[in-house]
Enzyme design. Sequence first.
Site, PDB file in Angstrom:
ATOM      1  N   LYS A 104       0.829  -1.207   0.000  1.00 27.75           N
ATOM      2  CA  LYS A 104       0.000   0.000   0.000  1.00 27.75           C
ATOM      3  C   LYS A 104       0.864   1.258   0.000  1.00 27.75           C
ATOM      4  O   LYS A 104       0.649   2.175  -0.786  1.00 27.75           O
ATOM      5  CB  LYS A 104      -0.887   0.008   1.260  1.00 27.75           C
ATOM      6  CG  LYS A 104      -1.547   1.355   1.538  1.00 27.75           C
ATOM      7  CD  LYS A 104      -2.430   1.329   2.763  1.00 27.75           C
ATOM      8  CE  LYS A 104      -1.759   1.782   4.027  1.00 27.75           C
ATOM      9  NZ  LYS A 104      -1.604   3.227   4.194  1.00 27.75           N
ATOM     10  N   ASN A 105       1.854   1.286   0.898  1.00 24.47           N
ATOM     11  CA  ASN A 105       2.621   2.523   1.064  1.00 24.47           C
ATOM     12  C   ASN A 105       3.613   2.780  -0.069  1.00 24.47           C
ATOM     13  O   ASN A 105       4.247   3.833  -0.103  1.00 24.47           O
ATOM     14  CB  ASN A 105       3.340   2.536   2.418  1.00 24.47           C
ATOM     15  CG  ASN A 105       2.369   2.793   3.554  1.00 24.47           C
ATOM     16  OD1 ASN A 105       1.181   3.059   3.319  1.00 24.47           O
ATOM     17  ND2 ASN A 105       2.855   2.714   4.785  1.00 24.47           N
ATOM     18  N   CYS A 111      -5.549   8.032   9.637  1.00 23.29           N
ATOM     19  CA  CYS A 111      -5.586   7.395  10.953  1.00 23.29           C
ATOM     20  C   CYS A 111      -5.427   8.417  12.065  1.00 23.29           C
ATOM     21  O   CYS A 111      -4.642   9.352  11.951  1.00 23.29           O
ATOM     22  CB  CYS A 111      -4.449   6.389  11.070  1.00 23.29           C
ATOM     23  SG  CYS A 111      -4.758   4.876  10.182  1.00 23.29           S
ATOM     24  N   ARG A 140       0.060  14.438  13.355  1.00 27.58           N
ATOM     25  CA  ARG A 140       0.461  14.168  11.974  1.00 27.58           C
ATOM     26  C   ARG A 140       0.346  15.381  11.062  1.00 27.58           C
ATOM     27  O   ARG A 140      -0.397  15.372  10.073  1.00 27.58           O
ATOM     28  CB  ARG A 140      -0.327  12.992  11.394  1.00 27.58           C
ATOM     29  CG  ARG A 140      -0.176  11.748  12.208  1.00 27.58           C
ATOM     30  CD  ARG A 140      -0.793  10.558  11.554  1.00 27.58           C
ATOM     31  NE  ARG A 140       0.072   9.981  10.519  1.00 27.58           N
ATOM     32  CZ  ARG A 140      -0.233   8.878   9.864  1.00 27.58           C
ATOM     33  NH1 ARG A 140      -1.356   8.260  10.104  1.00 27.58           N
ATOM     34  NH2 ARG A 140       0.593   8.401   8.957  1.00 27.58           N
ATOM     35  N   PRO A 141       1.104  16.412  11.358  1.00 28.79           N
ATOM     36  CA  PRO A 141       1.067  17.591  10.482  1.00 28.79           C
ATOM     37  C   PRO A 141       1.805  17.336   9.167  1.00 28.79           C
ATOM     38  O   PRO A 141       2.475  16.313   9.020  1.00 28.79           O
ATOM     39  CB  PRO A 141       1.820  18.636  11.307  1.00 28.79           C
ATOM     40  CG  PRO A 141       2.750  17.849  12.168  1.00 28.79           C
ATOM     41  CD  PRO A 141       2.084  16.535  12.437  1.00 28.79           C
ATOM     42  N   ASP A 168       3.655  20.027   7.981  1.00 28.04           N
ATOM     43  CA  ASP A 168       4.459  21.250   7.929  1.00 28.04           C
ATOM     44  C   ASP A 168       5.808  21.041   7.229  1.00 28.04           C
ATOM     45  O   ASP A 168       6.290  21.925   6.523  1.00 28.04           O
ATOM     46  CB  ASP A 168       4.672  21.795   9.344  1.00 28.04           C
ATOM     47  CG  ASP A 168       5.290  20.763  10.280  1.00 28.04           C
ATOM     48  OD1 ASP A 168       4.831  19.600  10.265  1.00 28.04           O
ATOM     49  OD2 ASP A 168       6.237  21.105  11.005  1.00 28.04           O
ATOM     50  N   LEU A 169       6.396  19.859   7.397  1.00 29.72           N
ATOM     51  CA  LEU A 169       7.719  19.628   6.793  1.00 29.72           C
ATOM     52  C   LEU A 169       7.617  19.535   5.267  1.00 29.72           C
ATOM     53  O   LEU A 169       8.522  19.984   4.557  1.00 29.72           O
ATOM     54  CB  LEU A 169       8.365  18.361   7.362  1.00 29.72           C
ATOM     55  CG  LEU A 169       8.600  18.374   8.884  1.00 29.72           C
ATOM     56  CD1 LEU A 169       9.113  17.022   9.358  1.00 29.72           C
ATOM     57  CD2 LEU A 169       9.589  19.483   9.260  1.00 29.72           C
ATOM     58  N   ILE A 210       7.721   7.146  17.132  1.00 28.13           N
ATOM     59  CA  ILE A 210       7.385   7.846  15.876  1.00 28.13           C
ATOM     60  C   ILE A 210       6.096   8.663  16.014  1.00 28.13           C
ATOM     61  O   ILE A 210       6.046   9.826  15.626  1.00 28.13           O
ATOM     62  CB  ILE A 210       7.239   6.850  14.694  1.00 28.13           C
ATOM     63  CG1 ILE A 210       8.463   5.932  14.597  1.00 28.13           C
ATOM     64  CG2 ILE A 210       6.998   7.592  13.378  1.00 28.13           C
ATOM     65  CD1 ILE A 210       9.742   6.567  14.140  1.00 28.13           C
ATOM     66  N   ARG A 232      -8.922  -0.391   4.647  1.00 30.91           N
ATOM     67  CA  ARG A 232      -8.165   0.701   4.015  1.00 30.91           C
ATOM     68  C   ARG A 232      -6.790   0.208   3.573  1.00 30.91           C
ATOM     69  O   ARG A 232      -6.263   0.664   2.567  1.00 30.91           O
ATOM     70  CB  ARG A 232      -7.957   1.843   5.020  1.00 30.91           C
ATOM     71  CG  ARG A 232      -9.112   2.796   5.145  1.00 30.91           C
ATOM     72  CD  ARG A 232      -8.711   3.992   6.005  1.00 30.91           C
ATOM     73  NE  ARG A 232      -7.370   4.419   5.668  1.00 30.91           N
ATOM     74  CZ  ARG A 232      -6.479   4.858   6.545  1.00 30.91           C
ATOM     75  NH1 ARG A 232      -6.769   4.948   7.804  1.00 30.91           N
ATOM     76  NH2 ARG A 232      -5.279   5.217   6.160  1.00 30.91           N
TER      77      ARG A 232
HETATM   78  C1  UD1 Z   1       4.164   7.006   6.537  1.00 35.79           C
HETATM   79  C2  UD1 Z   1       3.351   5.774   6.301  1.00 35.79           C
HETATM   80  C3  UD1 Z   1       2.766   5.255   7.625  1.00 35.79           C
HETATM   81  C4  UD1 Z   1       3.889   5.068   8.649  1.00 35.79           C
HETATM   82  C5  UD1 Z   1       4.745   6.308   8.767  1.00 35.79           C
HETATM   83  C6  UD1 Z   1       5.979   6.118   9.633  1.00 35.79           C
HETATM   84  C7  UD1 Z   1       2.500   6.108   4.071  1.00 35.79           C
HETATM   85  C8  UD1 Z   1       1.329   6.383   3.198  1.00 35.79           C
HETATM   86  N1  UD1 Z   1       2.281   6.102   5.393  1.00 35.79           N
HETATM   87  O1  UD1 Z   1       3.297   8.000   7.059  1.00 35.79           O
HETATM   88  O2  UD1 Z   1       2.115   4.030   7.364  1.00 35.79           O
HETATM   89  O3  UD1 Z   1       3.328   4.798   9.909  1.00 35.79           O
HETATM   90  O4  UD1 Z   1       5.211   6.718   7.457  1.00 35.79           O
HETATM   91  O5  UD1 Z   1       6.765   5.096   9.161  1.00 35.79           O
HETATM   92  O6  UD1 Z   1       3.588   5.881   3.588  1.00 35.79           O
HETATM   93  N2  UD1 Z   1       5.847  14.798  10.891  1.00 35.79           N
HETATM   94  C9  UD1 Z   1       5.792  16.142  11.173  1.00 35.79           C
HETATM   95  N3  UD1 Z   1       5.622  17.022  10.136  1.00 35.79           N
HETATM   96  C10 UD1 Z   1       5.501  16.608   8.840  1.00 35.79           C
HETATM   97  C11 UD1 Z   1       5.571  15.232   8.565  1.00 35.79           C
HETATM   98  C12 UD1 Z   1       5.740  14.342   9.604  1.00 35.79           C
HETATM   99  O7  UD1 Z   1       5.900  16.542  12.327  1.00 35.79           O
HETATM  100  O8  UD1 Z   1       5.347  17.452   7.949  1.00 35.79           O
HETATM  101  C13 UD1 Z   1       6.020  13.816  11.997  1.00 35.79           C
HETATM  102  C14 UD1 Z   1       4.797  12.930  12.164  1.00 35.79           C
HETATM  103  O9  UD1 Z   1       3.815  13.529  12.962  1.00 35.79           O
HETATM  104  C15 UD1 Z   1       5.412  11.698  12.807  1.00 35.79           C
HETATM  105  C16 UD1 Z   1       6.794  11.605  12.151  1.00 35.79           C
HETATM  106  O10 UD1 Z   1       7.060  12.918  11.638  1.00 35.79           O
HETATM  107  O11 UD1 Z   1       5.553  11.881  14.198  1.00 35.79           O
HETATM  108  C17 UD1 Z   1       6.917  10.606  11.016  1.00 35.79           C
HETATM  109  O12 UD1 Z   1       5.837  10.783  10.119  1.00 35.79           O
HETATM  110  P1  UD1 Z   1       5.921  10.454   8.572  1.00 35.79           P
HETATM  111  O13 UD1 Z   1       7.117   9.625   8.275  1.00 35.79           O
HETATM  112  O14 UD1 Z   1       5.759  11.719   7.790  1.00 35.79           O
HETATM  113  O15 UD1 Z   1       4.619   9.577   8.371  1.00 35.79           O
HETATM  114  P2  UD1 Z   1       3.742   9.516   7.077  1.00 35.79           P
HETATM  115  O16 UD1 Z   1       4.603   9.793   5.891  1.00 35.79           O
HETATM  116  O17 UD1 Z   1       2.504  10.264   7.260  1.00 35.79           O
END
Ligand code: UD1
Length: 419
Positions: free
Chosen positions: A22-23, A116, A121-122, A124-125, A328, A398
């Site tokens: 999926k991912n 989820c 889960r922002p 912003d990055l 995480i 999902r």
């Molecule tokens: C992806 C995966 C999800 C997995 C996660 C961590 C997909 C579709 N989903 O989610 O299944 O659980 O990686 O391996 O591939 N964060 C920020 N700001 C941002 C982005 C992230 O603060 O702009 C934080 C998140 O809140 C979290 C951490 O960074 O605490 C890691 O998140 P991230 O790797 O971005 O997760 P996803 O890409 O959403």
Amino acid sequence: MDKILIEGRQPLSGEVRVSGAKNAALPLMAAAILCGGPLILNNVPRLRDLVTMASLLRHMGGRTEFENGRAELDMGTLHSPEAPYELVKTMRASALVLGPLLARCGRARVSLPGGCAIGARPIDLHLKALEAMGAVIDLDGGYVVARAPKGGLRGAHVNFDTVTVTGTENLMMAASLARGRTVISNAAREPEVTDTARALLAMGAEISGLETDELVIDGVGALRCASYQVMPDRIEAGTLIVAAALAGGRVVVKGSPHQALDAVYDKIREAGVGLKPEGEDLIVTSDGRIKSVGLVTRPYPGFPTDMQAQFMALMTVGDSAAIINETIFENRFMHVSELRRLGADITLEGHVAVVRGVRRLSGAPMMATDLRASAGLILAALAAKGQSEVSRVYHLDRGYDKLDEKLISLGARIRRAPA
Ligand code: UD1
């Protein structure tokens, strides 16, 4: 809304094949936006999230066709670079269209994501990184409204503060069509990021540093049509392995991505479960006796947060205590209160769970709260005496390609019923 009924303590046996990831499929579908012609994806799993992504592409003017695990995505007719709230609200990964839309169309309007409920889960990055490439971004009525500078996005050096999987993918896709060189430092190294990079290479992108935490992308003028095979789903494979471990028996997991599961194999072996790779298959043997083993979730190559709930289910019947540290996501223990309903002994303190193994779990009704948690509950129910019931299984659908049917084919006594 369906629920799943499980009659526990049935040993599993037989063979089961892992579906496509999926991912990986999600960013690959978003990558179709980058090319003017069709992108063909093979080994695409049947999942609600992918149906949502396909609806999103069609909303933008694209054409999508799915048949027997093959997807043909043609964004040549893209006319509306917009991802509306109604489609985005159930799926956080919709944010993945932002980078490709900006790169291809120079503008995008994308609703802030849902998905989820496992923390704030922002994104912003993602936004900060695209701004470094010259994008001007505003938030308006729950939408990200972004515009590329005149002449298009330009290469930049982006150092992510936190390792972000979809953030890295978003930026890598945008950078593939930008002017000049982009360097992504502290990039995510998850196998799905590498799979996305490989697909982009097949489309003519120039990317180096695959499998490292520094990706270098030299923008090209256009990307071409390509055909690509989606990697197997390491989280589904891990889930099936834990199912066999908990229920006991001998199961052959066909097409398990061994290398991508290194950290997971290590922990499951430490727990006393037999894992023997044979070619692309994995033979899992378990007598149901589990040793307690602690873990800390980490970005790849560490233990994946997406396997934490399933591993916790395994530890509920361990021989002593296991400490599980979730680093995480800040709110990814919602399965704990549901596992307690089966008699699991788990105490929580912030992001640390102490799981004391119990001799016996007993079946109970439970409610799924997020995608991986729902898998964890079903796994624990496989080890419980008597009948369990997991409601709100739309979370499961999902992200798992018919997990209940796969477990049934291995001898599990599971039934789906309307709630
Ligand atoms: C992806 C995966 C999800 C997995 C996660 C961590 C997909 C579709 N989903 O989610 O299944 O659980 O990686 O391996 O591939 N964060 C920020 N700001 C941002 C982005 C992230 O603060 O702009 C934080 C998140 O809140 C979290 C951490 O960074 O605490 C890691 O998140 P991230 O790797 O971005 O997760 P996803 O890409 O959403």
